[in-house]
Design an enzyme around this catalytic site. Structure first.
Site, short mmCIF file in Angstrom:
data_model
loop_
_atom_site.label_atom_id
_atom_site.label_comp_id
_atom_site.label_asym_id
_atom_site.label_seq_id
_atom_site.Cartn_x
_atom_site.Cartn_y
_atom_site.Cartn_z
N GLU A 72 2.59 11.86 -58.44
CA GLU A 72 2.90 10.60 -58.69
C GLU A 72 2.96 9.78 -57.57
O GLU A 72 3.54 10.02 -56.62
CB GLU A 72 4.49 10.78 -59.19
N CYS A 89 7.43 2.58 -56.56
CA CYS A 89 6.28 2.97 -56.91
C CYS A 89 5.96 1.99 -58.23
O CYS A 89 4.63 1.43 -58.37
CB CYS A 89 5.87 4.24 -57.08
P1 NAI Z 1 3.87 9.60 -47.64
O1 NAI Z 1 3.00 9.91 -48.69
O2 NAI Z 1 3.44 9.92 -46.11
O3 NAI Z 1 5.40 10.37 -47.65
C1 NAI Z 1 5.85 11.34 -48.86
C2 NAI Z 1 6.25 12.46 -48.49
O4 NAI Z 1 4.86 13.38 -48.39
C3 NAI Z 1 7.10 12.88 -47.31
O5 NAI Z 1 8.10 13.92 -47.79
C4 NAI Z 1 6.06 13.21 -46.40
O6 NAI Z 1 6.80 14.21 -45.38
C5 NAI Z 1 5.08 14.14 -47.04
N1 NAI Z 1 3.92 14.14 -46.37
C6 NAI Z 1 3.15 13.36 -45.58
N2 NAI Z 1 2.04 13.82 -45.33
C7 NAI Z 1 1.76 14.93 -45.89
C8 NAI Z 1 0.59 16.07 -46.05
N3 NAI Z 1 -0.46 15.71 -45.41
N4 NAI Z 1 0.93 17.02 -46.83
C9 NAI Z 1 1.90 17.09 -47.51
N5 NAI Z 1 3.17 16.47 -47.26
C10 NAI Z 1 3.29 15.36 -46.52
O7 NAI Z 1 4.62 8.27 -47.68
P2 NAI Z 1 4.98 7.18 -46.25
O8 NAI Z 1 4.11 7.31 -45.17
O9 NAI Z 1 6.33 7.50 -45.94
O10 NAI Z 1 4.90 5.96 -47.03
C11 NAI Z 1 3.59 4.96 -46.66
C12 NAI Z 1 3.36 4.46 -47.92
O11 NAI Z 1 3.28 5.21 -49.10
C13 NAI Z 1 4.38 3.44 -48.41
O12 NAI Z 1 4.29 2.25 -47.88
C14 NAI Z 1 4.25 3.22 -49.97
O13 NAI Z 1 3.20 2.05 -50.17
C15 NAI Z 1 3.67 4.27 -50.24
N6 NAI Z 1 4.70 5.26 -50.91
C16 NAI Z 1 4.55 5.44 -52.21
C17 NAI Z 1 5.78 6.27 -52.96
C18 NAI Z 1 5.82 6.47 -54.28
O14 NAI Z 1 6.95 6.66 -54.90
N7 NAI Z 1 4.75 6.37 -55.00
C19 NAI Z 1 6.94 6.60 -52.13
C20 NAI Z 1 6.63 6.66 -50.66
C21 NAI Z 1 5.66 6.03 -50.29
#
Ligand code: NAI
Ligand code: MG
Length: 477
Positions: free
Chosen positions: A257, A291
């Protein structure tokens, strides 16, 4: 003189420990490296607690604990008994709702009225809903009398709805008889750890739910672990792609998601005052860290100026400030990094020629805050029209005909949600059917219910969460 609101601070009935360990196999276990990291309150920039760094050895232990619980207790258990545990968790969330709401607000920055009235309520509702399914799974999939759980689930969740995303992952997984290792986001681990405490109090068999804290490296180790049968991820599209590559060629199942850039379409015949409320909820709810946020407003040309004037007036009335104040509409941006990302995209909008409007309030002296903002004069090619900002920033564009609105709305790599505002039912249906989005809200926005499936198209990911559809990824036939 305008009347000012006196502060109405929520009391803080929550005890925060100085240090938190992982919750593995029903025990609190420190990091194998002994290392911890800080989680801060983004509204004050103060450290709240130190939290264990999840190493590959910790992942190994958590997956082993989940496997043992799966084989020994959870899969053999009578489904009706499993349901009782899930109901217990749901009730405990309700009983400890104030504590959970305050902790969610302190660790993540969202307004207390949202964590209290939305996040915690929805989290409990998810556990109640899926508890009800636990002994009725034979009705979940047509033609399958005895669906089986898939095994050990690895879940990675983001920081925008920390407790609620934990509930979205844990409730269907365990109701179907799977066990789970969940990794919360590094900026918001505390409510997931409180949920672990709730699982302990509910006497959930050890290892059914394991909470492992850490950053992307811990997440990556969890995704790569060969003992995981299914990955459930919510987060950025960028990380979703990395996960997909890691999982390709393995037998692991996966649901993703990811991000969104939803169109909220306002026709000239819509009741505009109501539509403005929907636009405000669509983009400023949870500081726009959503999101499915309605971050692209498509307004029919003839009412553009009227809508912009109404919106200018409306954002002046939004109260920005201390998230623990019950009057606050706009709380803190989740982290310094996210604040920097939002600011950079806002600057790109100005540089590319769009016109920026912001509420005129003062910002608190400390903490990460961003004023409610919107841009007019946005064109489809602007970065602010294409990239997910994930902040309180709206991009306004115009259209003339319904077909033009549909074409513009679908002109995005994403497809998570959309909104339509019109007085005419037939037009509403015509447009909704042609929008390529997992959820389309008509004359409302950001409405959720555990019985209603949610998920995306294209770069917004795949798989559905919520409802009967939300059981399917957790069952094998
Ligand atoms: P992210 O996708 O890096 O973080 C989400 C989760 O994934 C966190 O628990 C993080 O520790 C984990 N994660 C990070 N790298 C990973 C990897 N290589 N393998 C497995 N898990 C990993 O999101 P971030 O950097 O916090 O936010 C960046 C942008 O992402 C935001 O500005 C937004 O645009 C988007 N975002 C979208 C979300 C949604 O609900 N669709 C939620 C959070 C961020
Ligand atoms: Mg935090």
């Amino acid at each position: 003189m305008a009347l000012a609101y006196a502060p109405a601070l929520e009391s803080t009935p929550v005890r925060i420990a100085a240090r938190y360990d992982h919750f593995i196999g029903g025990r609190w276990v420190p990091s194998s490296s002994g290392q911890t990291f800080a989680t801060v309150n983004p509204a004050t920039e103060e450290e709240l607690a130190q939290v264990a760094v999840g190493t590959p050895e910790d992942v190994e232990r958590a997956v082993a604990a989940a496997r043992e619980a799966y084989e020994r207790y959870w899969r053999p258990m009578r489904p009706a008994d499993r349901a009782k545990f899930v109901y217990r968790i749901a009730r405990a969330i309700t009983e400890r709702s104030r504590e959970l709401a305050v902790l969610e607000t302190m660790d993540g920055g969202k307004p207390i009225k949202e964590s209290r009235d939305f996040d915690v309520v929805q989290a409990a509702a998810h556990f109640f809903y899926y508890a009800g399914w636990a002994d009725k799974l034979r009705y979940a999939i047509h033609g399958s009398e005895h669906p089986e759980p898939v095994g050990v689930v690895g879940s990675i969740i983001p920081w925008n709805f920390p407790l609620l995303m934990a509930a979205w992952k844990i409730a269907p997984a365990i109701a179907c008889g799977n066990t789970i290792v969940l990794k919360p986001a590094e900026t918001t681990p505390l409510t997931a750890l409180l949920l672990a405490e709730i699982c302990e109090e509910a006497e959930l068999p050890p290892g059914v739910v394991n909470i492992l804290t850490g950053d992307g490296r811990t997440g990556a180790a969890l995704v790569a672990h060969p003992g995981i049968d299914k990955i459930a991820f919510t987060g950025s599209t960028e990380v979703g792609k990395i996960i997909q590559k890691t999982v390709a060629g393995t037998r692991k199942r996966m649901t993703l998601e990811l991000g969104g850039k939803a169109a909220n379409i306002v026709f000239a015949d819509a009741p505009l005052d109501q539509a403005i409320e929907g636009v405000v909820t669509g983009i400023y709810f949870n500081q726009g860290h959503v999101c499915c946020a309605g971050s692209r407003l498509l307004v029919q040309e003839s009412v553009h100026d009227e809508v912009v004037d109404k919106l200018k007036a409306r954002i002046e009335t939004l109260r920005l400030g201390d998230p623990l104040d019950k009057n606050t509409d706009i709380g803190a941006i989740n982290s310094a990094a996210q604040h920097a990302k939002i600011s950079e995209l806002v600057q790109s909008g100005v540089a590319e020629g769009a016109v920026l409007y912001q509420q005129s309030c003062a910002l608190p002296a400390r903490g990460f805050f961003h004023r409610a903002s919107f841009f007019t004069g946005v064109s489809q090619s602007h970065r602010i029209a294409r990239e997910e900002i994930f902040g309180p920033v709206l991009s306004i564009m115009t259209f003339r005909t319904a077909d033009e609105a549909i074409e513009k709305a679908n002109n995005t790599p994403y497809g998570l949600s959309a909104g339509v505002w019109t007085d005419k039912g037939s037009k509403s249906m015509y447009v909704a059917q042609r929008l390529q989005a997992g959820v389309v809200w008509c004359s409302t926005f950001n409405q959720f219910d555990p019985s209603s499936p949610f998920g995306g198209y294209r770069e917004s990911g795949f798989g559905r969460e919520g409802g009967v559809a939300g059981l399917h990824p957790y069952l094998s036939v």
